[in-house]
Write a protein that holds these residues in place. Structure first.
Motif, PDB file in Angstrom:
ATOM      1  N   ALA A 132       0.781  -1.108   0.252  1.00  0.00           N
ATOM      2  CA  ALA A 132      -0.068  -0.073  -0.065  1.00  0.00           C
ATOM      3  C   ALA A 132       1.320   1.029  -0.039  1.00  0.00           C
ATOM      4  CB  ALA A 132      -0.437  -0.579   1.550  1.00  0.00           C
ATOM      5  N   SER A 190       0.735   4.043  -3.276  1.00  0.00           N
ATOM      6  CA  SER A 190       0.510   5.206  -2.774  1.00  0.00           C
ATOM      7  C   SER A 190       1.933   6.172  -3.372  1.00  0.00           C
ATOM      8  CB  SER A 190       0.279   5.202  -1.605  1.00  0.00           C
ATOM      9  OG  SER A 190      -0.859   4.705  -0.738  1.00  0.00           O
ATOM     10  N   LEU A 202      -3.475   5.145  -5.848  1.00  0.00           N
ATOM     11  CA  LEU A 202      -4.179   5.945  -4.976  1.00  0.00           C
ATOM     12  C   LEU A 202      -4.846   4.596  -4.761  1.00  0.00           C
ATOM     13  CD1 LEU A 202      -3.391   7.661  -2.517  1.00  0.00           C
ATOM     14  CD2 LEU A 202      -5.243   9.376  -3.594  1.00  0.00           C
ATOM     15  N   ALA A 203      -5.375   4.728  -5.477  1.00  0.00           N
ATOM     16  CA  ALA A 203      -7.212   3.880  -5.229  1.00  0.00           C
ATOM     17  C   ALA A 203      -6.475   2.660  -4.438  1.00  0.00           C
ATOM     18  CB  ALA A 203      -7.857   3.678  -6.296  1.00  0.00           C
ATOM     19  N   ILE A 238      -5.017   2.221  -1.160  1.00  0.00           N
ATOM     20  CA  ILE A 238      -6.082   2.157  -0.020  1.00  0.00           C
ATOM     21  C   ILE A 238      -6.366   0.729  -0.665  1.00  0.00           C
ATOM     22  CG2 ILE A 238      -8.115   3.529  -0.075  1.00  0.00           C
ATOM     23  CD1 ILE A 238      -6.887   5.928  -0.503  1.00  0.00           C
ATOM     24  N   ALA A 265      -4.538  -2.084   1.966  1.00  0.00           N
ATOM     25  CA  ALA A 265      -4.303  -0.748   3.214  1.00  0.00           C
ATOM     26  C   ALA A 265      -5.324  -0.960   4.217  1.00  0.00           C
ATOM     27  CB  ALA A 265      -4.473   0.080   2.708  1.00  0.00           C
ATOM     28  N   LEU A 266      -6.519  -1.752   2.722  1.00  0.00           N
ATOM     29  CA  LEU A 266      -7.854  -2.456   3.574  1.00  0.00           C
ATOM     30  C   LEU A 266      -7.330  -3.472   3.624  1.00  0.00           C
ATOM     31  CD1 LEU A 266     -10.308   0.218   1.577  1.00  0.00           C
ATOM     32  CD2 LEU A 266     -10.206   0.534   4.424  1.00  0.00           C
ATOM     33  N   LEU A 317     -12.625   0.739  -5.511  1.00  0.00           N
ATOM     34  CA  LEU A 317     -12.275   2.191  -5.479  1.00  0.00           C
ATOM     35  C   LEU A 317     -11.080   2.534  -6.737  1.00  0.00           C
ATOM     36  CD1 LEU A 317     -10.425   1.522  -1.567  1.00  0.00           C
ATOM     37  CD2 LEU A 317     -11.989   2.814  -1.994  1.00  0.00           C
TER      38      LEU A 317
END
Length: 164
Positions: free
Chosen positions: A13, A17, A29-30, A33, A36-37, A62
């Motif tokens: 992630a 990013s 970026l999506a 994220i 990260a989720l 996302l």
């Protein structure tokens, strides 16, 4: 401290990013994220197939959200990047410009200067400020029609003296 698979997702992630700084498309970026989720899901103890499924679902939600909703908020108004030459400009009215260093006549489409040629007469030089209607591109030349026939005296290829 033991290595946890969630840390791998967090590293991924972070890398995605940071890589977004080079592109500006909001895709990385999506995906960052989403990774990260997925790290949060992994911390719950789910197996690798569930982690990959979670990543796919998060990315599927996302990425379109980032591209269609978030990215336009960071783009200048009225600029459609990547559409020049696809036909979206057809029929638009433009004002001719004279480029300083070579005195070329052209129009600016999405901020880029294109030399022009009038379809009816084949002219490549028009007075500055002449209103033209864009038809299409032929290579890097914008093919246009003069929007008002009285703007040019077609017999002499000089500007008409009438005031508009």
């Amino acid at each position: 401290m033991d290595w946890n698979p969630a840390y791998s997702w967090l590293v991924l992630a972070l890398l995605m990013s940071l890589a977004e700084l080079t592109s500006g498309a909001m895709v990385l970026l999506a995906l960052g994220i989403a990774a990260a989720l997925t790290a949060a899901v992994t911390a719950l103890g789910l197996s690798l197939p569930w982690q990959l499924l979670s990543m796919g679902i998060f990315a599927g939600v996302l990425v379109p959200l980032g591209v269609m909703v978030i990215r336009p908020r960071f783009s200048p108004k009225g600029v459609a990047y990547g559409t020049t030459g696809t036909g979206v400009e057809k029929g638009n009215h433009y004002t001719t410009l004279i480029r300083e260093y070579d005195n070329a006549t052209g129009i600016k489409v999405n901020g880029d200067f294109y030399r022009l040629r009038v379809l009816e007469s084949g002219q490549t030089e028009l007075p500055k400020g002449t209103q033209v209607v864009f038809k299409h591109f032929e290579g890097t030349t914008a093919l246009v029609n003069v929007s008002s026939p009285e703007a040019l005296d077609s017999e002499r290829n000089t500007p008409n003296t009438k005031e508009f």
